[in-house]
Design a protein around this motif. Structure first.
Motif, PDB file in Angstrom:
ATOM      1  N   VAL A 107       0.944  -1.283   0.091  1.00 50.19           N
ATOM      2  CA  VAL A 107       0.109   0.034  -0.124  1.00 50.19           C
ATOM      3  C   VAL A 107       0.835   1.218  -0.017  1.00 50.19           C
ATOM      4  O   VAL A 107       1.618   1.525   1.009  1.00 50.19           O
ATOM      5  N   ILE A 108       0.742   2.022  -1.014  1.00 48.00           N
ATOM      6  CA  ILE A 108       1.449   3.359  -0.969  1.00 48.00           C
ATOM      7  C   ILE A 108       0.481   4.524  -1.092  1.00 48.00           C
ATOM      8  O   ILE A 108      -0.365   4.580  -1.952  1.00 48.00           O
ATOM      9  N   ARG A 109       0.918   5.437  -0.414  1.00 47.23           N
ATOM     10  CA  ARG A 109      -0.181   6.590  -0.157  1.00 47.23           C
ATOM     11  C   ARG A 109       0.522   7.816  -0.990  1.00 47.23           C
ATOM     12  O   ARG A 109       0.988   7.411  -2.081  1.00 47.23           O
ATOM     13  N   GLY A 110       0.188   8.928  -0.714  1.00 46.15           N
ATOM     14  CA  GLY A 110       0.612  10.086  -1.494  1.00 46.15           C
ATOM     15  C   GLY A 110       0.123  10.214  -2.718  1.00 46.15           C
ATOM     16  O   GLY A 110      -0.964  10.041  -3.034  1.00 46.15           O
ATOM     17  N   SER A 111       0.783  10.554  -3.741  1.00 43.39           N
ATOM     18  CA  SER A 111       0.246  11.053  -5.049  1.00 43.39           C
ATOM     19  C   SER A 111      -0.144   9.706  -5.876  1.00 43.39           C
ATOM     20  O   SER A 111      -0.719   9.794  -6.813  1.00 43.39           O
ATOM     21  N   LEU A 112       0.252   8.322  -5.334  1.00 47.02           N
ATOM     22  CA  LEU A 112       0.082   7.112  -6.188  1.00 47.02           C
ATOM     23  C   LEU A 112      -1.144   6.589  -5.592  1.00 47.02           C
ATOM     24  O   LEU A 112      -1.903   6.243  -6.391  1.00 47.02           O
ATOM     25  N   CYS A 113      -1.382   6.231  -4.330  1.00 45.51           N
ATOM     26  CA  CYS A 113      -2.761   5.566  -3.881  1.00 45.51           C
ATOM     27  C   CYS A 113      -2.938   4.354  -4.364  1.00 45.51           C
ATOM     28  O   CYS A 113      -3.536   4.153  -4.991  1.00 45.51           O
ATOM     29  N   SER A 114      -1.730   3.557  -4.469  1.00 44.88           N
ATOM     30  CA  SER A 114      -2.018   2.394  -5.101  1.00 44.88           C
ATOM     31  C   SER A 114      -1.755   1.112  -4.052  1.00 44.88           C
ATOM     32  O   SER A 114      -1.016   1.236  -3.185  1.00 44.88           O
ATOM     33  N   ALA A 115      -1.993  -0.036  -4.565  1.00 42.80           N
ATOM     34  CA  ALA A 115      -1.722  -1.286  -3.782  1.00 42.80           C
ATOM     35  C   ALA A 115      -1.951  -2.560  -4.791  1.00 42.80           C
ATOM     36  O   ALA A 115      -2.472  -2.349  -5.823  1.00 42.80           O
ATOM     37  N   TRP A 116      -1.408  -3.847  -4.575  1.00 44.46           N
ATOM     38  CA  TRP A 116      -1.732  -4.839  -5.184  1.00 44.46           C
ATOM     39  C   TRP A 116      -2.674  -5.871  -4.616  1.00 44.46           C
ATOM     40  O   TRP A 116      -2.720  -5.607  -3.352  1.00 44.46           O
ATOM     41  N   ILE A 117      -3.396  -6.631  -5.228  1.00 46.16           N
ATOM     42  CA  ILE A 117      -4.233  -7.602  -4.483  1.00 46.16           C
ATOM     43  C   ILE A 117      -3.975  -8.975  -4.969  1.00 46.16           C
ATOM     44  O   ILE A 117      -3.604  -9.359  -5.912  1.00 46.16           O
ATOM     45  N   GLY A 118      -4.092  -9.928  -3.836  1.00 47.59           N
ATOM     46  CA  GLY A 118      -3.672 -11.399  -4.099  1.00 47.59           C
ATOM     47  C   GLY A 118      -4.925 -12.042  -3.436  1.00 47.59           C
ATOM     48  O   GLY A 118      -5.515 -11.759  -2.410  1.00 47.59           O
ATOM     49  N   TYR A 119      -5.201 -13.309  -3.915  1.00 47.91           N
ATOM     50  CA  TYR A 119      -6.102 -14.026  -3.509  1.00 47.91           C
ATOM     51  C   TYR A 119      -6.007 -15.672  -3.539  1.00 47.91           C
ATOM     52  O   TYR A 119      -5.407 -15.999  -4.578  1.00 47.91           O
ATOM     53  N   TRP A 120      -6.510 -16.461  -2.549  1.00 50.52           N
ATOM     54  CA  TRP A 120      -6.722 -17.814  -2.771  1.00 50.52           C
ATOM     55  C   TRP A 120      -7.976 -18.248  -2.087  1.00 50.52           C
ATOM     56  O   TRP A 120      -8.537 -17.768  -1.247  1.00 50.52           O
ATOM     57  N   VAL A 121      -8.651 -19.142  -2.703  1.00 49.55           N
ATOM     58  CA  VAL A 121      -9.911 -19.765  -1.792  1.00 49.55           C
ATOM     59  C   VAL A 121      -9.640 -21.444  -2.054  1.00 49.55           C
ATOM     60  O   VAL A 121      -8.991 -22.212  -2.844  1.00 49.55           O
ATOM     61  N   ALA A 122     -10.309 -22.170  -1.056  1.00 51.45           N
ATOM     62  CA  ALA A 122     -10.302 -23.537  -0.964  1.00 51.45           C
ATOM     63  C   ALA A 122     -10.652 -24.214  -2.188  1.00 51.45           C
ATOM     64  O   ALA A 122     -11.636 -23.727  -2.807  1.00 51.45           O
ATOM     65  N   SER A 123     -10.458 -25.353  -2.298  1.00 46.36           N
ATOM     66  CA  SER A 123     -11.011 -26.032  -3.578  1.00 46.36           C
ATOM     67  C   SER A 123     -12.232 -26.376  -3.735  1.00 46.36           C
ATOM     68  O   SER A 123     -12.683 -26.402  -4.669  1.00 46.36           O
ATOM     69  N   HIS A 124     -12.808 -26.889  -2.516  1.00 45.64           N
ATOM     70  CA  HIS A 124     -14.087 -27.196  -2.466  1.00 45.64           C
ATOM     71  C   HIS A 124     -14.953 -25.929  -2.810  1.00 45.64           C
ATOM     72  O   HIS A 124     -16.469 -26.317  -2.896  1.00 45.64           O
ATOM     73  N   VAL A 125     -14.822 -24.661  -2.690  1.00 42.85           N
ATOM     74  CA  VAL A 125     -15.487 -23.637  -2.927  1.00 42.85           C
ATOM     75  C   VAL A 125     -15.249 -23.031  -4.638  1.00 42.85           C
ATOM     76  O   VAL A 125     -15.916 -21.939  -4.887  1.00 42.85           O
ATOM     77  N   VAL A 126     -14.289 -23.224  -5.222  1.00 43.94           N
ATOM     78  CA  VAL A 126     -13.715 -22.890  -6.437  1.00 43.94           C
ATOM     79  C   VAL A 126     -15.261 -23.101  -7.379  1.00 43.94           C
ATOM     80  O   VAL A 126     -15.569 -24.042  -7.329  1.00 43.94           O
ATOM     81  N   GLY A 127     -15.240 -21.934  -8.250  1.00 37.92           N
ATOM     82  CA  GLY A 127     -16.310 -22.098  -9.041  1.00 37.92           C
ATOM     83  C   GLY A 127     -17.894 -21.751  -8.460  1.00 37.92           C
ATOM     84  O   GLY A 127     -18.695 -21.652  -9.256  1.00 37.92           O
ATOM     85  N   GLY A 128     -17.783 -21.701  -7.225  1.00 39.51           N
ATOM     86  CA  GLY A 128     -18.943 -21.152  -6.419  1.00 39.51           C
ATOM     87  C   GLY A 128     -19.227 -19.842  -6.264  1.00 39.51           C
ATOM     88  O   GLY A 128     -20.157 -19.233  -5.536  1.00 39.51           O
ATOM     89  N   GLY A 129     -18.390 -18.893  -7.024  1.00 39.95           N
ATOM     90  CA  GLY A 129     -18.542 -17.496  -6.974  1.00 39.95           C
ATOM     91  C   GLY A 129     -17.875 -16.832  -5.631  1.00 39.95           C
ATOM     92  O   GLY A 129     -18.020 -15.743  -5.481  1.00 39.95           O
ATOM     93  N   VAL A 130     -17.202 -17.721  -5.062  1.00 37.42           N
ATOM     94  CA  VAL A 130     -16.513 -16.979  -3.931  1.00 37.42           C
ATOM     95  C   VAL A 130     -15.319 -16.050  -4.057  1.00 37.42           C
ATOM     96  O   VAL A 130     -15.335 -14.933  -3.405  1.00 37.42           O
TER      97      VAL A 130
END
Length: 218
Positions: A107-130
């Motif tokens: 997370v960078i503030r100031g004139s950039l105000c930017s960040a990255w996002i990463g995610y993982w979900v359990a195999s049993h909910v893949v494809g369920g919109g989680v």
């Protein structure tokens, strides 16, 4: 929908987001807790084949890094980074049970105000919109209460499930990073995606609702 904690030096943390109803169940997002260790480890160890090939290479064995005893150190590190305003870490729950993580980092503030996002979900909910629901909740929170302007995501071209998540949410593909990250023991190309606040003036949750991919529980 957002229920933020007291706002101070680092807006947007802590927070509880959701819920949204998707085919897999009721999706909500909250900060990680020390007592999450057992549930987190159980999923991570069970889903090694599902997860390891997409995650950055790290020291030690998979079993050691994802054992219940490894969680307190990770939890403490995430909490410290959140308190310093560098990260917004969340766990995903489905029907009240832990089912993955979403992390907003660098997370960078100031004139950039930017960040990255990463995610993982359990195999049993893949494809369920989680994953789309959880990412939508967190990105909206970043653009609104956390005060960020740009969210980036990088995904290996072979990771079709993760690519579908970003495409459903309308992330814009901006290029290809050659040999960008060490994943599964080799330097891998990653596709670069991004969204800015102007791209989604009504929010990503609204987009999911309008497309019929999620509903707000009554």
């Amino acid at each position: 929908m957002d229920r933020p904690g007291p706002q101070g030096r680092h807006p947007g943390w802590p927070a509880r987001l959701g819920p949204l109803q998707v085919p897999a169940g009721l999706v909500a997002v909250r900060g990680p807790r020390l007592l999450d260790g057992s549930a987190w480890s159980k999923i991570r160890l069970r889903d090694r084949e599902h997860l390891e090939r997409w995650e950055p290479t790290a020291p030690g064995t998979w079993d050691d890094r994802n054992a219940t005893l490894a969680w307190p150190g990770q939890w403490s590190s995430l909490r410290a980074l959140a308190r310093r305003g560098m990260t917004l870490p969340f766990v995903i729950t489905v029907d009240g049970q832990l089912a993955g993580q979403v992390t907003v980092g660098n997370v960078i503030r100031g004139s950039l105000c930017s960040a990255w996002i990463g995610y993982w979900v359990a195999s049993h909910v893949v494809g369920g919109g989680v994953a789309p629901a959880a990412v939508a909740l967190v990105v909206d929170h970043c653009f609104m209460l956390a005060g960020l302007h740009r969210i980036e995501a990088t995904v290996r071209p072979e990771n079709t499930a993760s690519l579908r998540v970003l495409e459903k949410l309308g992330f814009r593909q901006e290029g290809l990073f050659r040999r960008y990250l060490d994943v599964a023991g080799a330097w891998r190309d990653h596709l670069a995606f991004a969204l800015t606040a102007e791209d989604v003036p009504d929010g990503l949750v609204y987009r999911l609702l309008a497309d019929g991919r999620a509903t707000i529980p009554q």
